[in-house]
Write an enzyme that holds these catalytic residues in place. Structure first.
Site, PDB file in Angstrom:
ATOM      1  N   ASP A 155       0.841  -1.194   0.000  1.00 59.66           N
ATOM      2  CA  ASP A 155       0.000   0.000   0.000  1.00 59.66           C
ATOM      3  C   ASP A 155       0.884   1.254   0.000  1.00 59.66           C
ATOM      4  OD1 ASP A 155      -2.895  -1.238   1.040  1.00 59.66           O
ATOM      5  OD2 ASP A 155      -1.114  -2.318   1.702  1.00 59.66           O
ATOM      6  N   ASP A 207     -28.791   1.503  10.017  1.00 63.34           N
ATOM      7  CA  ASP A 207     -28.767   2.921  10.363  1.00 63.34           C
ATOM      8  C   ASP A 207     -29.838   3.158  11.418  1.00 63.34           C
ATOM      9  OD1 ASP A 207     -28.988   5.645  10.554  1.00 63.34           O
ATOM     10  OD2 ASP A 207     -29.197   6.008   8.399  1.00 63.34           O
ATOM     11  N   ASP A 212     -33.112   2.537   8.799  1.00 64.17           N
ATOM     12  CA  ASP A 212     -33.073   1.819   7.531  1.00 64.17           C
ATOM     13  C   ASP A 212     -31.788   1.003   7.464  1.00 64.17           C
ATOM     14  OD1 ASP A 212     -30.913   3.476   6.550  1.00 64.17           O
ATOM     15  OD2 ASP A 212     -32.381   4.997   5.991  1.00 64.17           O
ATOM     16  N   ASN A 235      -3.119  -4.258  -1.427  1.00 67.31           N
ATOM     17  CA  ASN A 235      -3.968  -4.105  -2.597  1.00 67.31           C
ATOM     18  C   ASN A 235      -3.429  -3.061  -3.565  1.00 67.31           C
ATOM     19  OD1 ASN A 235      -4.516  -1.796  -1.146  1.00 67.31           O
ATOM     20  ND2 ASN A 235      -6.605  -2.376  -0.592  1.00 67.31           N
ATOM     21  N   ASN A 313     -11.207  12.680  25.400  1.00 68.14           N
ATOM     22  CA  ASN A 313     -10.175  13.686  25.122  1.00 68.14           C
ATOM     23  C   ASN A 313     -10.254  14.894  26.040  1.00 68.14           C
ATOM     24  OD1 ASN A 313      -9.430  12.123  22.895  1.00 68.14           O
ATOM     25  ND2 ASN A 313     -10.962  13.118  21.621  1.00 68.14           N
ATOM     26  N   ALA A 332     -16.781   3.660  28.522  1.00 72.02           N
ATOM     27  CA  ALA A 332     -15.416   3.286  28.899  1.00 72.02           C
ATOM     28  C   ALA A 332     -15.274   3.008  30.390  1.00 72.02           C
ATOM     29  CB  ALA A 332     -14.451   4.386  28.480  1.00 72.02           C
ATOM     30  N   TYR A 334     -17.314   1.577  32.428  1.00 68.67           N
ATOM     31  CA  TYR A 334     -18.002   0.388  32.935  1.00 68.67           C
ATOM     32  C   TYR A 334     -17.045  -0.797  33.041  1.00 68.67           C
ATOM     33  CZ  TYR A 334     -22.329   2.931  32.020  1.00 68.67           C
ATOM     34  OH  TYR A 334     -23.342   3.860  32.013  1.00 68.67           O
ATOM     35  N   SER A 387     -10.189   8.390  19.676  1.00 64.68           N
ATOM     36  CA  SER A 387     -10.961   7.670  18.660  1.00 64.68           C
ATOM     37  C   SER A 387     -10.056   6.902  17.716  1.00 64.68           C
ATOM     38  CB  SER A 387     -11.796   8.653  17.832  1.00 64.68           C
ATOM     39  OG  SER A 387     -12.987   8.973  18.471  1.00 64.68           O
TER      40      SER A 387
END
Length: 751
Positions: A155, A207, A212, A235, A313, A332, A334, A387
């Site tokens: 890649d 979604d 949908d 790839n 953050n 997070a 829990y 994230s």
């Protein structure tokens, strides 16, 4: 006035605005929820409410008579209209008069069959600052595919993905890239389903925002997270995801503006657990605890699903963080959740990353000036935050679980934690701390530990010839194990015991430290002829089988003793360049370095330099040293610890004040020589003399005139960020180097 709670997308984060009166289960007075809605829960089957079985459907079958009857019963018992219900999970979303939500929650919570009543907390993504405008294009991006090498796919953006190199991804890929049958659920803003990086590996998702089956990402965050986790590899285009062969189940819970609700997140968690997902990635979180959310988490954990969530953050606090510094983040916080913090390029704690007692692992998330390159809708781009750290842990879990499919989620999490690198200066008093958890993810170590242990057979017949002056011969065999779980073995001579011995008779082997077995023939009074022997190598613990080594001995009347020189690839014998003839002494002080102008441009990996800095401690480096840096403590390679971007001729804490000297010498236009002459570590230490020859063709020649055995330091070269290195030896471990040895190294990037 009602104000909203927030789930943060990290970065971006979900901000929380000042709220009104306190709400049950909320984060104080700043809890934001959907006006006109409340959530309730009950024990399925309790109080005459029918218990419906869960299914693998990602949505509710609201047309079924059983669902409609359940909704009618809940509406009758609560006096509120049912907006949605999940009978199998004992949960419903009810309509309440706007402005009366808190009062209705208190009323509903008093009903004997209701286990919880709370608002439907609202989440809203907020970008606290613009992304760096200087990072619109990948800084070293290649537009053409390059030929892949061992551990590295082809890649073209692989060189820009410092985050996966930092955690040892190339070495992990030598073991596994995952499995097409393994499923990771991505609960986020959806995914760009047309992106070629995910071709043929997206399961039909859902979604929950628009109810949908089209989880298309119209916000961008989910696609970026997905690329880190599972973009296609080898790839010939784009980037490589850490778990490039796993399937993704995209569940959209955030809309085009980054808004969403706790109810949709909880439902997505339950639906992922009811379907085929083994890992759930949650690169989001909220400031309010929620019974609905925690119940969903517990439901997934009970079904052996690993939940990986970002810690947030908000370490520095701001209005985007609900005016809180380092608040709790959910899910997070829990129990049972694998919570992830963020680090930067050089293994420093990212100062936006939450520091909490429930942080379990850290992973690269980047900082504003050095972000993470990944997929975006219709292309590629930069983001940073916890994230971006979280999907690395999810992907690592997928790789580990592929190797041990019968494992529990806690066993997988434990492997990731137990193989993490203890980085940073903060102590790990109980094996962890609040900044890095159990350490920074090392996926290479994790998959090597997860790999099933075994004993690799020794191939071929081991032959000896004795006679005349040669009365004894030995051969050393390496006993290898592809796993870092040790295999204890035992070696026994089962034939030829009167002339054949084994040393040792038992030991252990693993991938990092292969075992050694010595076979010794003779001395013996056997008559001339050919004899056969057998050695049986058997595992003791764990019992993974064994193998037989056939041995052949030939006895002759006469035999000349000969010696064959050892020849190694890229090694030669020293052609010493004497610095005492016309070399320039640098007169370096102890633990110091001096900048030198090179006589020719020198290409080191993928960058070209005109100057270097020579240190008395047996190394040269190309960057400006950190303030106060001494570089007198060697370490093994690669490492994020500075200096990096260096040539380690023999890195050790040498002291030139004990009679040593460092010389500069240019014997011809194409060679530039630095010699460390009679260097000692302490009084009474034998002198060590060695040199570095930099050649205009880009090769490096390391020459060793006098050394102590084993070599007391580090020999090798290292890339600027410490993610790529060639290590020859470190503190005696590695290739043996002795007086008169020389070796060539060529610093090139492996992609």
């Amino acid at each position: 006035m009602v104000w909203g709670v927030c789930v943060s997308l990290l970065w971006p984060v979900i901000s929380v605005r000042p709220a009104g009166a306190g709400v049950p289960g909320s984060a104080g007075e700043n809890a934001v929820f959907v006006p006109g809605e409340v959530l309730i829960g009950w024990r399925p089957g309790a109080a005459g409410l029918p218990a419906l079985a869960s299914t693998e459907r990602l949505d509710e079958d609201r047309e079924s008579r059983a669902w409609q009857q359940m909704a009618e019963i809940v509406a009758a018992r609560t006096g509120l209209a049912v907006l949605d219900a999940h009978p199998a999970h004992g949960a419903a979303r009810l309509a309440a008069p706007v402005g009366q939500e808190v009062a209705e929650i208190r009323r509903l919570a008093a009903l004997p069959w209701v286990t919880y009543a709370e608002p439907n907390y609202l989440v809203q993504v907020v970008y606290p600052q613009a992304s760096d405008t200087t990072l619109e294009q990948a800084p070293h991006a290649r537009t053409l595919a390059v030929e892949g090498v061992a551990g590295y796919p082809n890649d073209p953006f692989i060189g820009d993905q410092w985050n996966i190199r930092r955690i040892g991804a190339p070495a992990a890929w030598d073991v596994t890239t995952g499995s097409y049958s393994f499923v990771v659920a991505l609960i986020d803003s959806g995914i760009d389903r047309s992106h070629p990086e995910f071709a043929n590996r997206l399961l039909p998702g859902w979604d929950y925002v628009n109810s949908d089956n089209d989880p298309t990402d119209d916000f961008g965050h989910g696609t970026h997270v997905a690329g880190i986790l599972a973009a296609g590899a080898n790839n010939g285009f784009g980037v490589a995801g850490l778990a490039a062969t796993v399937k993704l189940l995209p569940l959209k819970v955030l809309d085009a503006s980054g808004s969403g609700t706790y109810e949709n997140i909880a439902t997505a968690i339950e639906r992922a657990a009811d379907s085929s997902a083994q890992v759930i990635n949650l690169s989001l979180g909220g400031f309010s605890s929620s019974s609905r959310l925690q119940t969903a988490v517990n439901y997934a954990l009970a079904r052996n699903v690993l939940i990986v969530a970002a810690v947030g953050n908000c370490a520095q606090g701001s209005w985007q963080c609900n005016y809180q510094t380092n608040p709790n983040y959910y899910p997070a916080a829990y129990g049972g959740v694998l919570t992830v913090a963020a680090t930067d390029h050089y293994d420093n704690w990212a100062n936006y990353s939450g520091y909490k007692s429930y942080v379990q692992l850290a992973a690269p998330g980047g900082v504003s000036s050095d972000q993470i390159w990944s997929t975006t809708p219709h292309g590629y781009g930069f983001e940073y935050g916890t994230s971006m750290a979280t999907p690395l842990v999810s992907a690592a879990a997928a790789l580990v679980w592929t190797l041990i499919p019968a494992a529990t989620y806690t066993q997988v999490a434990d492997i990731l934690k137990n193989t993490a690198d203890k980085i940073g200066s903060d102590p790990y008093p109980t094996g962890r701390n609040d900044y890095f958890g159990y350490g920074r993810l090392n996926v290479a170590k994790a998959v090597r530990w997860a790999y099933p242990p075994s004993l690799a057979p020794v191939a071929g017949v081991q032959s000896f010839t004795l006679g005349g002056p040669v009365q004894q011969q030995s051969v050393r065999l390496k006993l290898t194990n592809p796993s870092d779980q040790a295999v204890w073995w035992q070696a026994t001579v089962t034939q030829g015991g009167h002339w054949l011995t084994v040393i040792p008779t038992s030991d252990a082997t693993n991938f990092s430290t292969p075992g050694t077995l010595t076979l010794r023939a003779g001395p013996t009074a056997l008559s001339p002829g050919v004899y056969t022997g057998t050695v049986q190598v058997q595992s003791l613990y764990p019992q993974v089988g064994g193998f037989t080594i056939p041995v052949r001995l030939q006895i002759t009347n006469t035999m000349r003793q000969t010696f064959v020189p050892f020849i190694a690839k890229e090694s030669t014998r020293v052609a010493w360049i004497d610095p005492l003839l016309d070399g320039q002494p640098l007169n370096l002080e102890n633990d110091s370095a001096r900048q030198l102008l090179l006589p020719f441009p020198f290409r080191f990996y993928d960058r070209t330099y005109a100057t270097i800095r020579a240190s008395d401690n047996g190394l040269v480096f190309f960057d400006t040293p950190a303030a106060g840096a001494k570089y007198n403590q060697n370490s093994c390679l690669p490492t994020a610890t500075t200096p990096n971007n260096a040539i380690y001729a023999l890195w050790q804490d040498w002291n030139p004040n004990l009679g040593g000297q460092v010389y500069l010498h240019q014997p011809d236009p194409d060679r530039y020589v630095i010699t460390w002459y009679q260097m000692r570590r302490f009084a009474g230490d034998p002198p060590h003399t060695f040199q570095l020859v930099m050649q205009s063709d880009g090769r490096l020649l390391l020459q060793y005139l006098t050394l102590t055995s084993p070599v007391p330091g580090t020999v090798g070269i290292e890339y600027f960020d410490g993610t790529v290195a060639t290590q020859v030896v470190c503190n005696g471990a590695g290739r043996a180097i002795a007086d008169g040895d020389a070796l060539y190294l060529r610093p090139v990037v492996p992609w």
